[in-house]
Design a protein around this motif. Structure first.
Motif, short mmCIF file in Angstrom:
data_model
loop_
_atom_site.label_atom_id
_atom_site.label_comp_id
_atom_site.label_asym_id
_atom_site.label_seq_id
_atom_site.Cartn_x
_atom_site.Cartn_y
_atom_site.Cartn_z
N LYS A 220 0.83 -1.20 0.00
CA LYS A 220 0.00 0.00 0.00
C LYS A 220 0.87 1.25 0.00
CE LYS A 220 -4.02 -2.24 2.07
NZ LYS A 220 -5.01 -2.24 3.17
N GLU A 221 0.81 2.06 1.08
CA GLU A 221 1.53 3.33 1.12
C GLU A 221 2.93 3.21 1.72
OE1 GLU A 221 0.45 6.05 -0.25
OE2 GLU A 221 -1.52 5.24 -0.78
N ASN B 116 7.34 5.56 4.36
CA ASN B 116 6.04 5.92 3.79
C ASN B 116 6.25 6.33 2.33
OD1 ASN B 116 3.82 8.67 3.90
ND2 ASN B 116 3.21 6.53 3.82
N ARG C 148 5.46 4.81 -2.09
CA ARG C 148 4.92 3.80 -3.01
C ARG C 148 6.07 3.08 -3.73
NH1 ARG C 148 -0.42 3.75 -4.25
NH2 ARG C 148 -1.71 5.44 -3.43
#
Length: 235
Positions: free
Chosen positions: A160-161, A176, A178
């Protein structure tokens, strides 16, 4: 060339880490300090030792907006938050820009470039070539941001992030970000996307069989859509 002195204030360690990393990638900026609460930075700012403040809004105790109102001596302020509804309040306080989390580096650089019309520092946007030449990144380890050589990263796992970087010495670092952004950043190194969730450093690939790649004692799956790219590397 003189640099703008920067302070980062955010109560979330992961957010603090990647904003500090962004600051370190801008040659016109100098990271002075980072804090988990606004009160800790008050005296430093009031002494005029800060040119740019990267400030989170939602923090326990004193919020970022309330903190701005307490300052007699205000540096350039770039607000960083996960909540878009505070944008009007921020601009009413004459902030330079307002960034929504998770902040992409390209958007961060745009905000910093706005400072060119407000300061005597000459700003240039970091080119793609300059960004690719950097052979290290800063990643969070406990309370520190440590320098990690990109060539010593064995593989990167995305979820996800967030992404997890695995290094040659067995350490793991979470950021944090991508995976797609990491893939672009590492494009000039020997990294190959082999799965929607994995990017591997080909230098450390020991063997592969079927739908699996081996890096040390790690077994990493090969996605069907990425088999052709891997086949080209083998050939």
């Amino acid at each position: 060339m003189s640099k703008l002195r920067c302070v980062v204030i955010d109560d979330e360690p992961i957010a603090t880490d990647y904003i500090c990393n962004y600051v370190n990638q801008m040659p016109q900026l100098k990271l002075v300090a980072s804090f988990n609460s606004a009160q800790e930075a008050y005296e430093l700012i009031q002494r005029g030792e800060v040119d740019v403040l990267f400030l989170d809004i939602q923090m326990p105790g004193l919020t970022g907006l309330d903190f701005i109102r307490t300052l007699d001596r205000k540096p350039h302020i770039i607000l960083i938050t996960a909540y878009s509804e505070y944008a009007l309040d921020g601009f009413n306080l004459n902030v330079t820009d307002y960034l929504l989390k998770p902040v992409r580096f390209e958007r961060f650089a745009q905000a910093v470039l706005k400072l060119s019309s407000l300061s005597e520092i000459s700003f240039k946007s970091p080119t793609e070539d300059n960004m690719r030449k950097k052979d290290y990144i800063f990643l969070k380890s406990g309370y520190k941001s440590v320098k990690v050589m990109i060539d010593e990263i064995t593989h990167v796992e995305g979820s996800k992030e967030y992404v997890t970087f695995y290094s040659e010495d067995g350490k793991k670092y979470i950021k944090n970000e991508r995976l797609k952004n990491v893939e672009e950043q590492f494009s000039s190194f020997d990294f190959l996307r082999i799965h929607k969730s994995f990017l591997v450093n080909l230098k450390y690939v020991h063997s592969f069989y079927g739908n699996t790649i081996e890096i040390f004692d790690m077994k990493i799956p090969i996605g069907r859509a990425y088999k052709e790219d891997l086949k080209k590397w083998v050939e």
